[in-house]
Scaffold this active site. Structure first.
Site, PDB file in Angstrom:
ATOM      1  N   TYR A  53      41.261  45.237  34.926  1.00  0.00           N
ATOM      2  CA  TYR A  53      41.498  44.790  36.310  1.00  0.00           C
ATOM      3  C   TYR A  53      40.820  45.760  37.265  1.00  0.00           C
ATOM      4  CZ  TYR A  53      45.432  41.917  34.540  1.00  0.00           C
ATOM      5  OH  TYR A  53      46.223  41.016  33.877  1.00  0.00           O
ATOM      6  N   SER A  54      40.037  45.399  38.265  1.00  0.00           N
ATOM      7  CA  SER A  54      39.643  44.035  38.571  1.00  0.00           C
ATOM      8  C   SER A  54      38.161  43.876  38.245  1.00  0.00           C
ATOM      9  CB  SER A  54      39.884  43.741  40.045  1.00  0.00           C
ATOM     10  OG  SER A  54      41.245  43.942  40.400  1.00  0.00           O
TER      11      SER A  54
END
Length: 314
Positions: A53-54
């Site tokens: 993420y991300s």
């Protein structure tokens, strides 16, 4: 806030699991700190993230873990938090991989970004469907023994490979998965209830569903295709604008009005009423959204509410 013990662990969590995919994406570090502070001030302690993420922002990921690590260091609250992260997700530059080599490497990188000595709950995020189960489980065994991981869990692992994981762990004395993170909500029921719920009950797993609000659809914000431009996630809910989806929204509208609540709060309360479900994973980008989440554990749906939601979501 009353906490619940994750099955077969010493971990106690409040019944909302904050999804850290927004950190470094729709929230910068300052905004992330503000949301995390408010989350903890509300009595909650469980944060979910992943090594990638991300990745959709920079192609690689790592921003979410880095922000969470910076926040815990700044607040000095590591021991009060339960932190979950993952290995095995696919990015533009890396395929799905749960080989022993990748797991050992990924855990060390996550520990560094999080600025911690151990991870409370570590998930197989996605199965690569080729690494022998014994190789994956032996890597977890090594990491648990080394004190780098406390417990392990599974997310997008097929029912067959999940069963095999328990068999291999039992045979070799390896640690077993204690939790499952499935795709599950009011408009996405069949996959979990048909294929995974029997295994959850068989192995006594705690459940932390992702996409608990169906990418925002269950907030009631999206009623027609004209609404899809309201957020970056809009296109992802287009598939729910059908007869079933609109019936679910109608039921949520009726029940939220009855309880003077929000549709999202009702949708989360429905999840919390399901067997084995401990804490739905859900994100927020403002304090008003957080309050909607905070209200869910306090909302007790009656049998009439549950019947209506069950019928509308079949």
């Amino acid at each position: 806030m009353k906490k619940v013990k994750i099955a077969n662990t010493e971990l106690e969590v409040a019944p909302i699991n904050f999804g850290g995919n927004v950190f470094g994406w729709t929230l910068d570090e300052k905004q992330s700190f503000e949301i995390l502070d408010a989350f903890v001030d509300g009595g909650f302690n469980f944060v979910d993230t992943a090594n990638t993420y991300s990745w959709w922002v920079n192609g690689v990921g790592g921003q979410s873990e880095t922000i969470i690590g910076n926040w815990m260091k700044a607040r000095g609250n590591r021991e009060k938090m339960v932190i979950a992260t993952k290995v095995g997700s696919e990015t533009k530059v890396h395929p799905k991989d749960i080989s022993k080599k990748q797991i050992l490497k990924s855990v060390d990188e996550s520990l560094q970004r999080l600025q911690v000595d151990y991870i409370d709950l570590f998930y197989t995020h996605f199965d690569d469907d080729k690494t022998p189960v014994e190789e994956t489980m032996s890597a977890y065994d090594e990491l648990v023994k080394a004190g780098k991981l406390r417990y392990i869990a599974a997310s997008n692992v097929s029912p067959a490979r999940l069963e095999e994981s328990f068999a291999v762990a039992e045979k070799n004395g390896f640690p077993k998965y204690v939790a499952l993170q499935p795709h599950y909500n009011l408009v996405e029921r069949e996959g979990y209830e048909k294929n995974y719920l029997p295994l959850v009950e068989k192995y006594g797993l705690s459940v932390f569903p992702y996409w608990s609000l169906a990418a925002g659809f269950l907030t009631g914000k999206y009623r027609s295709e004209a609404d899809l431009g309201k957020s970056v996630r809009g296109e992802g809910v287009k598939k729910y604008l059908d007869e079933k989806g609109l019936a679910v929204l109608a039921a949520l509208d009726q029940i939220s009005e009855k309880h003077n609540s929000k549709q999202a709060t009702v949708a989360l309360a429905w999840l919390l009423a399901q067997p084995q479900l401990v804490a739905p994973i859900v994100s927020a980008t403002s304090k008003s959204q957080l309050q909607t989440l905070f209200d869910a554990p306090e909302l007790k749906l009656d049998s009439e509410d549950l019947k209506l939601l069950g019928q509308s979501s079949k």
